[in-house]
Design a protein around this motif. Structure first.
Motif, PDB file in Angstrom:
ATOM      1  N   ILE A  21     -10.086  20.234 -38.354  1.00 39.65           N
ATOM      2  CA  ILE A  21      -9.353  19.173 -37.656  1.00 39.65           C
ATOM      3  C   ILE A  21     -10.318  18.131 -37.080  1.00 39.65           C
ATOM      4  N   GLY A  22     -11.404  18.614 -36.475  1.00 47.11           N
ATOM      5  CA  GLY A  22     -12.398  17.693 -35.917  1.00 47.11           C
ATOM      6  C   GLY A  22     -12.953  16.749 -36.972  1.00 47.11           C
ATOM      7  N   SER A  23     -13.194  17.283 -38.173  1.00 49.87           N
ATOM      8  CA  SER A  23     -13.720  16.441 -39.257  1.00 49.87           C
ATOM      9  C   SER A  23     -12.723  15.348 -39.638  1.00 49.87           C
ATOM     10  N   ARG A  24     -11.456  15.731 -39.683  1.00 53.96           N
ATOM     11  CA  ARG A  24     -10.432  14.726 -40.003  1.00 53.96           C
ATOM     12  C   ARG A  24     -10.323  13.671 -38.906  1.00 53.96           C
ATOM     13  N   ILE A 144       0.153  17.251 -33.448  1.00 55.22           N
ATOM     14  CA  ILE A 144       1.520  17.168 -33.962  1.00 55.22           C
ATOM     15  C   ILE A 144       2.409  18.218 -33.321  1.00 55.22           C
ATOM     16  N   ASN A 145       1.820  19.407 -33.067  1.00 53.16           N
ATOM     17  CA  ASN A 145       2.642  20.502 -32.547  1.00 53.16           C
ATOM     18  C   ASN A 145       1.733  21.557 -31.940  1.00 53.16           C
ATOM     19  N   PRO A 146       1.649  21.633 -30.601  1.00 52.61           N
ATOM     20  CA  PRO A 146       2.373  20.834 -29.627  1.00 52.61           C
ATOM     21  C   PRO A 146       1.836  19.403 -29.521  1.00 52.61           C
ATOM     22  N   GLY A 147       2.629  18.530 -28.892  1.00 53.96           N
ATOM     23  CA  GLY A 147       2.203  17.165 -28.631  1.00 53.96           C
ATOM     24  C   GLY A 147       3.149  16.102 -29.160  1.00 53.96           C
ATOM     25  N   ASP A 304      -1.930  19.065 -40.746  1.00 55.12           N
ATOM     26  CA  ASP A 304      -3.358  18.746 -40.827  1.00 55.12           C
ATOM     27  C   ASP A 304      -3.620  17.252 -40.959  1.00 55.12           C
ATOM     28  N   ARG A 305      -2.632  16.501 -41.446  1.00 61.23           N
ATOM     29  CA  ARG A 305      -2.839  15.060 -41.605  1.00 61.23           C
ATOM     30  C   ARG A 305      -2.391  14.281 -40.370  1.00 61.23           C
ATOM     31  N   THR A 306      -1.398  14.818 -39.664  1.00 61.12           N
ATOM     32  CA  THR A 306      -0.830  14.034 -38.566  1.00 61.12           C
ATOM     33  C   THR A 306      -1.538  14.270 -37.226  1.00 61.12           C
ATOM     34  N   THR A 307      -2.039  15.487 -37.002  1.00 60.23           N
ATOM     35  CA  THR A 307      -2.728  15.726 -35.726  1.00 60.23           C
ATOM     36  C   THR A 307      -3.904  14.761 -35.519  1.00 60.23           C
ATOM     37  N   PRO A 308      -4.786  14.581 -36.513  1.00 58.88           N
ATOM     38  CA  PRO A 308      -5.878  13.627 -36.307  1.00 58.88           C
ATOM     39  C   PRO A 308      -5.375  12.203 -36.055  1.00 58.88           C
ATOM     40  N   ALA A 309      -4.282  11.822 -36.716  1.00 57.05           N
ATOM     41  CA  ALA A 309      -3.737  10.477 -36.515  1.00 57.05           C
ATOM     42  C   ALA A 309      -3.255  10.300 -35.077  1.00 57.05           C
ATOM     43  N   ILE A 310      -2.548  11.297 -34.568  1.00 52.62           N
ATOM     44  CA  ILE A 310      -2.043  11.211 -33.202  1.00 52.62           C
ATOM     45  C   ILE A 310      -3.206  11.111 -32.212  1.00 52.62           C
ATOM     46  N   VAL A 311      -4.218  11.955 -32.410  1.00 52.39           N
ATOM     47  CA  VAL A 311      -5.383  11.953 -31.518  1.00 52.39           C
ATOM     48  C   VAL A 311      -6.005  10.553 -31.451  1.00 52.39           C
ATOM     49  N   VAL A 312      -6.127   9.905 -32.603  1.00 49.19           N
ATOM     50  CA  VAL A 312      -6.759   8.581 -32.638  1.00 49.19           C
ATOM     51  C   VAL A 312      -5.795   7.501 -32.129  1.00 49.19           C
ATOM     52  N   ASN A 313      -4.514   7.605 -32.497  1.00 49.11           N
ATOM     53  CA  ASN A 313      -3.562   6.560 -32.105  1.00 49.11           C
ATOM     54  C   ASN A 313      -3.315   6.492 -30.603  1.00 49.11           C
ATOM     55  N   VAL A 314      -3.477   7.601 -29.903  1.00 54.52           N
ATOM     56  CA  VAL A 314      -3.208   7.539 -28.458  1.00 54.52           C
ATOM     57  C   VAL A 314      -4.407   7.023 -27.664  1.00 54.52           C
ATOM     58  N   VAL A 315      -5.527   6.735 -28.340  1.00 52.95           N
ATOM     59  CA  VAL A 315      -6.715   6.270 -27.610  1.00 52.95           C
ATOM     60  C   VAL A 315      -6.401   5.136 -26.625  1.00 52.95           C
TER      61      VAL A 315
END
Lengths: 340, 340
Positions: A21-24, A144-147, A304-315
């Motif tokens: 996940i960190g890599s993504r 993505i889940n939780p979050g 696996d695709r959406t969690t990294p997106a959420i992490v970056v989008n909420v910056v």
């Protein structure tokens, strides 16, 4: 698409935990113009190598992965992306270090998504909250889940309701499309007895109780307790993924349910099914109320695709949030944001 | 469900505009424990009657509808619910009066949902913003559309995307289930020529351009322009509602599209169809991106039932928002909230 990444100093980040996940997260963030000034991981096969190569980019990012967190944090990043574990107790010292370095922290630690529900985590959450306030930064757990899929999105979808009596969220994922650690976590390939002994007792996927508590909080419901059950999904026929083969009668994956009890009634039910070759993967949110609602996300949100997106989008939302430990409910309305 | 309405002073409100939507707002808000201290309407058949009776409750609320806004606002409500018209220019003096009375204002004025896009409204928005800041209160325009279905919700749904290339939102409403003014507004029962002359030239449903601009803002896209078209939906066979009968060949309703242009591409398309007996009413949001998303709200959000719910549900978010003119994007994550 226009952005203004070039018109102001780029945001700087450290990646704390350079696993799948960190890599993504790094790849998504680099794509959006964030500059990495450090990467932290204890894996000796990663330490000393360029972060870009470790995360699978075909170029250097000019910074090596280190196992020395303090040194990496001396680069004074604006934000630390954190992805090392599910347990708040286990990662709390790492979060404290990052907050003390005056970085906003966005973590995929499942228990951090809503740390105020689990009595074992409340004390840790209070300490992190104090540290974050002291240093004027924000600490958020998301993914993505939780979050999102089973808490933030159902909360938002309740906005057009005059009355909400109950909410039921169903998430069906085809685990064959997910990464290897997830396939192991759901017990794919085990016999039922081993599943019961090793997977069910370990509690399965972490975060359903946190999602339940977060959703109850959003709706203004006082949650009395949560009820949980975990059962294996048994393969009818032979199924296989890139990593495992499951014979008929063996475990294809997991079904986990959490019910949130308010005034004696199960007003929230979260139903998560992750197994190999699950047909019709989807997310579905049903609200019993006035008016009722029935919303389906075709194919479902791919974890696996959406969690990294959420992490970056909420910056930008985290950067603008009040100091302290935040949950997704404390942020301004989140969205994809071209301009970070 | 537990709430704490009884444990603290009840929120007080004035309803400004007691038409079909305003009446529903009052009923929803009363049900949630809000205390009405005034009601304002110019309709002589309503003035002097108890607000509860005017809105269709079977009991008095202890306050009469008046056509004298200043007197009603002297009750110093915490919040003013405002529902008198679509045009910001037309309602701006009413909003100014309410803000000057130091009330937070939540309005269904469509052009207020995102007043920064239309050049004709920017000046008015700035003035309202200044008035609101001066008095330490917040002014929000919202509703199901604009305000939620075609802007806030698509924005939130983009959060799990690594990349968003374009967003298409389709909203199909069966107008036979809607209130009479809406059926008139969409031209139901007119011949095509009259539709073109009276409905199309008037611009149809107000707010699609505002939704487009709000969504572009959320995504960090710089909107160059919007392209609009309006066409009649023609009845194949005789259809009728409680208010109108439409013969074959006559107008059953309206189809309106707005495209938002960024860097020459139509990256946002909002497609609104409201006509009598529309089959399969629904809301559908499709995101082209990584990953792509396809989300369907079965049956769609019912406009007349959901707008009052949204207006009431955002009360705590508006009370907590920074002073000034806000949009839905400025609020903390909205939801149904039992405890107002």
């Amino acid at each position: 698409m226009s952005g203004n990444a070039g018109e102001r100093p780029r945001l700087t980040a450290v990646q704390y935990g350079v696993g799948p996940i960190g890599s993504r997260i790094v790849r998504v963030a680099v794509d959006r113009g964030i500059e990495f000034v450090g990467g932290i991981d204890i894996d000796p096969t990663k330490v000393g190598r360029d972060l870009g190569r470790v995360v699978g980019l075909e170029r250097d990012l000019g910074v090596d992965v280190t196992d020395d967190a303090q040194t990496a944090l001396e680069a004074e990043p604006d934000v630390v992306f954190h992805s090392t574990g599910s347990s708040l107790a286990a990662v709390s010292p790492q979060l404290t270090d990052a907050l003390t370095a005056e970085a906003d922290v966005i973590s995929t630690t499942e228990e951090l998504s809503y740390p105020w529900w689990d009595p074992d985590n409340r004390g840790l959450a209070s300490e992190l909250d104090e540290t974050a306030r002291e240093h004027g930064v924000t600490c958020l757990g998301t993914g993505i889940n939780p979050g999102f899929a089973m808490d933030t999105l159902p909360a938002v979808l309740s906005t057009p309701c005059q009355v909400v009596q109950s909410i039921r969220v169903e998430r069906v994922q085809d685990a064959a499309q997910r990464r290897r650690p997830l396939q192991e976590k759901i017990g794919a390939g085990l016999d039922v007895e081993t599943f019961e002994r090793e997977i069910a007792t370990a509690g399965g996927h972490v975060g359903l109780s946190e999602s339940t508590a977060m959703l109850a909080d959003a709706l203004g419901w006082t949650l009395q307790t949560t009820e949980r059950d975990i059962e294996p999904v048994i393969a009818d026929e032979r199924v296989r993924s890139d990593y495992v083969t499951v014979d008929p009668g063996a475990v294809a994956g997991i079904r986990q349910r959490v019910r949130g009890i308010v005034d004696g009634d199960a007003v929230i039910e979260l139903d998560l099914r992750m197994y190999l070759d699950a047909p019709d993967p989807h997310d579905r949110i049903r609200i019993t109320g006035r008016p009722p609602l029935d919303v389906v996300v075709a194919g479902g949100f791919h974890g696996d695709r959406t969690t990294p997106a959420i992490v970056v989008n909420v910056v930008p939302r985290v950067r603008a949030a009040a100091p302290g430990v935040a949950t997704m409910l404390d942020l301004a309305v989140p969205s994809y944001t071209r301009a970070l």
